[in-house]
Design a protein around this motif. Sequence first.
Motif, PDB file in Angstrom:
ATOM      1  N   LYS A 159       0.851  -1.183   0.000  1.00 15.60           N
ATOM      2  CA  LYS A 159       0.000   0.000   0.000  1.00 15.60           C
ATOM      3  C   LYS A 159       0.883   1.228   0.000  1.00 15.60           C
ATOM      4  O   LYS A 159       1.814   1.331   0.790  1.00 15.60           O
ATOM      5  N   LEU A 160       0.606   2.170  -0.893  1.00 12.42           N
ATOM      6  CA  LEU A 160       1.361   3.401  -1.000  1.00 12.42           C
ATOM      7  C   LEU A 160       0.468   4.569  -0.622  1.00 12.42           C
ATOM      8  O   LEU A 160      -0.624   4.719  -1.166  1.00 12.42           O
ATOM      9  N   ASN A 161       0.920   5.400   0.309  1.00 13.44           N
ATOM     10  CA  ASN A 161       0.216   6.629   0.669  1.00 13.44           C
ATOM     11  C   ASN A 161       0.998   7.811   0.108  1.00 13.44           C
ATOM     12  O   ASN A 161       2.200   7.936   0.349  1.00 13.44           O
ATOM     13  N   ILE A 162       0.336   8.666  -0.642  1.00  8.46           N
ATOM     14  CA  ILE A 162       0.985   9.823  -1.257  1.00  8.46           C
ATOM     15  C   ILE A 162       0.515  11.069  -0.529  1.00  8.46           C
ATOM     16  O   ILE A 162      -0.679  11.328  -0.418  1.00  8.46           O
ATOM     17  N   ALA A 163       1.460  11.848  -0.002  1.00 13.41           N
ATOM     18  CA  ALA A 163       1.118  13.076   0.716  1.00 13.41           C
ATOM     19  C   ALA A 163       1.117  14.244  -0.262  1.00 13.41           C
ATOM     20  O   ALA A 163       2.061  14.421  -1.029  1.00 13.41           O
ATOM     21  N   TRP A 164       0.054  15.032  -0.216  1.00 14.94           N
ATOM     22  CA  TRP A 164      -0.043  16.218  -1.086  1.00 14.94           C
ATOM     23  C   TRP A 164      -0.082  17.445  -0.191  1.00 14.94           C
ATOM     24  O   TRP A 164      -1.026  17.669   0.559  1.00 14.94           O
ATOM     25  N   ALA A 165       0.917  18.283  -0.261  1.00 16.54           N
ATOM     26  CA  ALA A 165       0.941  19.516   0.524  1.00 16.54           C
ATOM     27  C   ALA A 165       0.124  20.605  -0.160  1.00 16.54           C
ATOM     28  O   ALA A 165      -0.560  21.385   0.462  1.00 16.54           O
ATOM     29  N   SER A 166       0.223  20.676  -1.449  1.00 18.71           N
ATOM     30  CA  SER A 166      -0.534  21.671  -2.226  1.00 18.71           C
ATOM     31  C   SER A 166      -0.618  21.186  -3.660  1.00 18.71           C
ATOM     32  O   SER A 166       0.134  20.308  -4.065  1.00 18.71           O
ATOM     33  N   TRP A 167      -1.480  21.789  -4.451  1.00 17.25           N
ATOM     34  CA  TRP A 167      -1.632  21.400  -5.865  1.00 17.25           C
ATOM     35  C   TRP A 167      -1.120  22.549  -6.723  1.00 17.25           C
ATOM     36  O   TRP A 167      -1.560  23.687  -6.573  1.00 17.25           O
ATOM     37  N   PRO A 168      -0.156  22.324  -7.586  1.00 15.56           N
ATOM     38  CA  PRO A 168       0.374  23.424  -8.409  1.00 15.56           C
ATOM     39  C   PRO A 168      -0.653  23.897  -9.425  1.00 15.56           C
ATOM     40  O   PRO A 168      -1.280  23.089 -10.109  1.00 15.56           O
ATOM     41  N   LEU A 169      -0.850  25.206  -9.496  1.00 16.84           N
ATOM     42  CA  LEU A 169      -1.778  25.792 -10.456  1.00 16.84           C
ATOM     43  C   LEU A 169      -1.021  26.233 -11.684  1.00 16.84           C
ATOM     44  O   LEU A 169       0.038  26.855 -11.583  1.00 16.84           O
ATOM     45  N   GLY A 186      -6.157  19.757  -0.489  1.00 20.13           N
ATOM     46  CA  GLY A 186      -5.407  20.212   0.668  1.00 20.13           C
ATOM     47  C   GLY A 186      -5.307  19.158   1.753  1.00 20.13           C
ATOM     48  O   GLY A 186      -4.699  19.397   2.788  1.00 20.13           O
ATOM     49  N   LEU A 187      -5.913  18.018   1.594  1.00 16.23           N
ATOM     50  CA  LEU A 187      -5.825  16.941   2.589  1.00 16.23           C
ATOM     51  C   LEU A 187      -4.393  16.435   2.675  1.00 16.23           C
ATOM     52  O   LEU A 187      -3.675  16.400   1.693  1.00 16.23           O
ATOM     53  N   ALA A 188      -3.999  16.015   3.879  1.00 17.63           N
ATOM     54  CA  ALA A 188      -2.622  15.539   4.091  1.00 17.63           C
ATOM     55  C   ALA A 188      -2.357  14.265   3.323  1.00 17.63           C
ATOM     56  O   ALA A 188      -1.305  14.101   2.712  1.00 17.63           O
ATOM     57  N   ARG A 189      -3.280  13.341   3.311  1.00 21.99           N
ATOM     58  CA  ARG A 189      -3.081  12.076   2.604  1.00 21.99           C
ATOM     59  C   ARG A 189      -4.387  11.727   1.899  1.00 21.99           C
ATOM     60  O   ARG A 189      -5.454  11.754   2.509  1.00 21.99           O
ATOM     61  N   ARG A 190      -4.325  11.379   0.584  1.00 21.32           N
ATOM     62  CA  ARG A 190      -5.531  11.017  -0.149  1.00 21.32           C
ATOM     63  C   ARG A 190      -5.135  10.186  -1.353  1.00 21.32           C
ATOM     64  O   ARG A 190      -3.960  10.130  -1.725  1.00 21.32           O
ATOM     65  N   LYS A 191      -6.094   9.531  -1.940  1.00 24.91           N
ATOM     66  CA  LYS A 191      -5.894   8.766  -3.167  1.00 24.91           C
ATOM     67  C   LYS A 191      -6.514   9.531  -4.323  1.00 24.91           C
ATOM     68  O   LYS A 191      -7.595  10.121  -4.195  1.00 24.91           O
ATOM     69  N   LEU A 192      -5.832   9.541  -5.457  1.00 24.85           N
ATOM     70  CA  LEU A 192      -6.381  10.178  -6.654  1.00 24.85           C
ATOM     71  C   LEU A 192      -7.473   9.294  -7.231  1.00 24.85           C
ATOM     72  O   LEU A 192      -7.285   8.090  -7.396  1.00 24.85           O
ATOM     73  N   THR A 193      -8.594   9.897  -7.574  1.00 27.06           N
ATOM     74  CA  THR A 193      -9.636   9.136  -8.264  1.00 27.06           C
ATOM     75  C   THR A 193      -9.359   9.158  -9.747  1.00 27.06           C
ATOM     76  O   THR A 193      -8.521   9.926 -10.238  1.00 27.06           O
ATOM     77  N   PHE A 194     -10.075   8.336 -10.476  1.00 27.37           N
ATOM     78  CA  PHE A 194      -9.858   8.244 -11.914  1.00 27.37           C
ATOM     79  C   PHE A 194     -10.171   9.573 -12.585  1.00 27.37           C
ATOM     80  O   PHE A 194      -9.442  10.022 -13.472  1.00 27.37           O
ATOM     81  N   ASN A 195     -11.274  10.251 -12.153  1.00 21.40           N
ATOM     82  CA  ASN A 195     -11.652  11.522 -12.764  1.00 21.40           C
ATOM     83  C   ASN A 195     -10.604  12.585 -12.506  1.00 21.40           C
ATOM     84  O   ASN A 195     -10.323  13.420 -13.351  1.00 21.40           O
ATOM     85  N   GLU A 196     -10.024  12.613 -11.318  1.00 20.90           N
ATOM     86  CA  GLU A 196      -9.015  13.600 -11.007  1.00 20.90           C
ATOM     87  C   GLU A 196      -7.761  13.379 -11.838  1.00 20.90           C
ATOM     88  O   GLU A 196      -7.083  14.313 -12.228  1.00 20.90           O
ATOM     89  N   GLN A 197      -7.431  12.124 -12.103  1.00 19.09           N
ATOM     90  CA  GLN A 197      -6.297  11.845 -12.978  1.00 19.09           C
ATOM     91  C   GLN A 197      -6.537  12.404 -14.369  1.00 19.09           C
ATOM     92  O   GLN A 197      -5.617  12.898 -15.036  1.00 19.09           O
ATOM     93  N   GLN A 198      -7.760  12.315 -14.838  1.00 20.91           N
ATOM     94  CA  GLN A 198      -8.077  12.882 -16.142  1.00 20.91           C
ATOM     95  C   GLN A 198      -7.907  14.408 -16.112  1.00 20.91           C
ATOM     96  O   GLN A 198      -7.393  15.002 -17.067  1.00 20.91           O
ATOM     97  N   LEU A 199      -8.304  15.041 -15.021  1.00 18.58           N
ATOM     98  CA  LEU A 199      -8.157  16.482 -14.904  1.00 18.58           C
ATOM     99  C   LEU A 199      -6.684  16.891 -14.912  1.00 18.58           C
ATOM    100  O   LEU A 199      -6.307  17.891 -15.497  1.00 18.58           O
ATOM    101  N   CYS A 200      -5.854  16.091 -14.265  1.00 17.59           N
ATOM    102  CA  CYS A 200      -4.427  16.405 -14.227  1.00 17.59           C
ATOM    103  C   CYS A 200      -3.806  16.320 -15.603  1.00 17.59           C
ATOM    104  O   CYS A 200      -2.812  16.984 -15.898  1.00 17.59           O
ATOM    105  N   ALA A 201      -4.309  15.444 -16.421  1.00 15.29           N
ATOM    106  CA  ALA A 201      -3.743  15.253 -17.732  1.00 15.29           C
ATOM    107  C   ALA A 201      -4.109  16.385 -18.699  1.00 15.29           C
ATOM    108  O   ALA A 201      -3.507  16.521 -19.756  1.00 15.29           O
ATOM    109  N   ARG A 202      -5.059  17.185 -18.354  1.00 16.15           N
ATOM    110  CA  ARG A 202      -5.487  18.266 -19.246  1.00 16.15           C
ATOM    111  C   ARG A 202      -4.485  19.392 -19.244  1.00 16.15           C
ATOM    112  O   ARG A 202      -3.852  19.680 -18.260  1.00 16.15           O
TER     113      ARG A 202
END
Length: 202
Positions: A159-169, A186-202
């Motif tokens: 199991k891998l937990n990825i910490a996100w401090a902020s999201w680059p705009l 802004g959550l300390a630890r979360r999992k990316l959902t499939f839809n959010e991955q699509q948003l990142c790719a844009r």
Amino acid sequence: MEEGGYESVLCVKPEVHVYRIPPRATNRGYRASEWQLDQPSWSGRLRITAKGQVAYIKLEDRTSGELFAQAPVDQFPGTAVESVTDSSRYFVIRIEDGNGRRAFIGIGFGDRGDAFDFNVALQDHFKWVKQQCEFAKQAQNPDQGPKLDLSFKEGQTIKLNIAWASWPLRGNPGHSRRTGWDEHLGLARRKLTFNEQQLCAR
């Protein structure tokens, strides 16, 4: 033991005394009090050298460096060097003349620190000899050492937990813009959902 070609100096002491010792009648050990300590047979300089795995205790003239006697030591502790039972400053060594003749003599130091250095120099050399023998055995039999199994067993997961401090705009630096889902990142630890991955790719 095999001898190397390079001779190194392990210890030098400017003064050592040599004594004739009586034959040891029992197995109780040597006693320096039986040696007539006020009448040494010879006094001079002591050097310990090493050639390969063998150490040499050399008794030399202080001025000329002429060799008086030497004791090859291939094991320590051993019969080539023995401590006496009644003092830490005196030892019995087995000297050899190179023609097969051997004799046991007593040696002593006026300073206890010199006797300590003499003892430690021999101990350190034979610790090094032991390490070299172990390294040689490992080199000859590399498969005999313990192996580290890093493979996954059947059904094993990680199991891998990825910490996100902020999201680059994207956009100009310093331009602050928040979207509806920025707040969730802004959550300390979360999992990316499939839809959010699509948003990142844009």
